[in-house]
Design an enzyme around this catalytic site. Structure first.
Site, PDB file in Angstrom:
ATOM      1  N   GLY A 113      47.736  -7.255  21.444  1.00 58.47           N
ATOM      2  CA  GLY A 113      46.792  -7.165  20.333  1.00 58.47           C
ATOM      3  C   GLY A 113      46.722  -8.397  19.464  1.00 58.47           C
ATOM      4  N   LYS A 114      47.210  -9.511  19.970  1.00 59.45           N
ATOM      5  CA  LYS A 114      47.259 -10.757  19.196  1.00 59.45           C
ATOM      6  C   LYS A 114      45.875 -11.224  18.757  1.00 59.45           C
ATOM      7  CE  LYS A 114      48.465 -14.484  21.558  1.00 59.45           C
ATOM      8  NZ  LYS A 114      48.652 -13.598  22.719  1.00 59.45           N
ATOM      9  N   THR A 115      44.901 -11.166  19.658  1.00 62.12           N
ATOM     10  CA  THR A 115      43.554 -11.648  19.333  1.00 62.12           C
ATOM     11  C   THR A 115      42.891 -10.775  18.277  1.00 62.12           C
ATOM     12  OG1 THR A 115      43.306 -12.557  21.562  1.00 62.12           O
ATOM     13  CG2 THR A 115      41.295 -12.227  20.284  1.00 62.12           C
ATOM     14  N   VAL A 116      43.044  -9.472  18.390  1.00 60.48           N
ATOM     15  CA  VAL A 116      42.466  -8.564  17.394  1.00 60.48           C
ATOM     16  C   VAL A 116      43.087  -8.820  16.028  1.00 60.48           C
ATOM     17  CG1 VAL A 116      42.270  -6.154  16.676  1.00 60.48           C
ATOM     18  CG2 VAL A 116      41.821  -6.787  19.049  1.00 60.48           C
TER      19      VAL A 116
ATOM     20  N   ALA B  18      49.142 -18.361  23.334  1.00 62.77           N
ATOM     21  CA  ALA B  18      48.910 -17.589  24.559  1.00 62.77           C
ATOM     22  C   ALA B  18      50.196 -16.848  24.890  1.00 62.77           C
ATOM     23  CB  ALA B  18      48.517 -18.507  25.707  1.00 62.77           C
ATOM     24  N   GLY B  19      50.134 -15.520  24.964  1.00 65.79           N
ATOM     25  CA  GLY B  19      51.343 -14.761  25.244  1.00 65.79           C
ATOM     26  C   GLY B  19      52.407 -15.004  24.193  1.00 65.79           C
TER      27      GLY B  19
ATOM     28  N   SER C   6      43.070 -18.384  29.460  1.00 66.99           N
ATOM     29  CA  SER C   6      42.946 -18.069  30.880  1.00 66.99           C
ATOM     30  C   SER C   6      42.575 -16.597  31.015  1.00 66.99           C
ATOM     31  CB  SER C   6      44.257 -18.365  31.620  1.00 66.99           C
ATOM     32  OG  SER C   6      45.344 -17.676  31.028  1.00 66.99           O
TER      33      SER C   6
ATOM     34  N   ASP D 288      38.926 -13.819  24.756  1.00 70.50           N
ATOM     35  CA  ASP D 288      39.534 -13.934  23.430  1.00 70.50           C
ATOM     36  C   ASP D 288      38.706 -14.779  22.473  1.00 70.50           C
ATOM     37  OD1 ASP D 288      41.587 -12.395  24.371  1.00 70.50           O
ATOM     38  OD2 ASP D 288      43.011 -14.046  24.600  1.00 70.50           O
TER      39      ASP D 288
ATOM     40  N   LYS E 288      41.767 -21.248  19.369  1.00 67.72           N
ATOM     41  CA  LYS E 288      42.601 -20.856  20.514  1.00 67.72           C
ATOM     42  C   LYS E 288      42.425 -21.947  21.561  1.00 67.72           C
ATOM     43  CE  LYS E 288      43.511 -17.212  23.899  1.00 67.72           C
ATOM     44  NZ  LYS E 288      44.832 -16.723  23.487  1.00 67.72           N
TER      45      LYS E 288
END
Length: 242
Positions: free
Chosen positions: A14-17, A114-115, A41, A51, A37
């Protein structure tokens, strides 16, 4: 430098949200906030399922998707490997220089990695190396339930060992039926890491609107605590940068 570096304990937590929602709330409050960002990928930047598109939609920035994310690859792999398989080479200096260019348009940037922090990122760096270049306080996004204490405490310890400041943790995807365990995990994370959990963001089922996400962020994330970081970092004392 002003803003936050949003990282996570893993991918798909849920990082992007969270990044888009917090940026959107700050923009509603009058802050001149942008989102960035560098590497994506799994989708190209223009893909509405990706994203970059979600960051743009939730934050409300005028920036186009391929400006939010200048390097994107369709294949869903760690960015370094995805770029290598596509015959592309991206270096740490390139994404850092791009960040500095975006700062000419915005007073603060919310940067999404990322991750997790140890993900192979550019050809010559991990995600944590990029975070160290920017020296922004981290927001760690984590799952709310089983396993999250270990993953979150390890992520915080790794960040601190590299000299980074962790502003707080946000547990994303919290379900009402699991709230007793979620709150226990929150308390353990705070006790073991010394870092506050600044939000318990609910689980969003199916499609959701920008308005729903931003209202939820206002209700469930301690935005005022994050504001303190922005104001302390900026040269505009006690007032938003417009």
């Amino acid at each position: 430098m002003s803003g936050f570096f949003i990282t996570a304990t893993d991918t798909e937590v849920g990082k992007t949200v969270v990044a888009g929602a917090i940026a959107g709330v700050f923009r509603e409050l009058g802050y001149n906030v942008g989102v960035y960002k560098p590497l994506q990928s799994g989708h190209v930047a223009s893909n509405p399922e990706g994203d970059a598109a979600r960051l743009k939609s939730l934050s409300g920035v005028p920036t186009q998707e391929n400006e939010i994310c200048p390097y994107s690859i369709e294949e869903p792999l760690a960015p370094r490997l995805a770029m290598k398989r596509a015959g592309r080479v991206v270096k740490l200096k390139e994404i850092t220089d791009y960040y500095n260019g975006l700062l000419k348009e915005f007073n603060s940037l919310f940067v999404e990695g990322a991750g997790g922090l140890a993900v192979p990122y550019t050809e010559d760096a991990l995600v944590i190396d990029f975070a160290k270049e920017l020296q922004l306080p981290l927001i760690v996004v984590a799952r709310p339930t089983l396993g999250t204490v270990n993953h979150t405490v390890l992520t915080i310890a790794y960040a601190k060992a590299h000299g980074l400041t962790v502003a707080g943790v946000i547990l994303s995807g919290c379900k009402e039926c699991e709230m007793e365990r979620v709150k226990e995990n929150k308390e353990m994370i705070e006790e073991l890491s010394g870092v506050p959990v600044l939000g318990l963001l609910p689980f969003f089922a199916g499609e959701f609107t920008k308005e729903e996400v931003l209202e939820s962020a206002k209700e469930h994330i301690m935005i005022s605590k994050l504001e303190e970081f922005i104001q302390n970092e900026s040269n505009v004392a006690g007032a938003p940068s417009m």
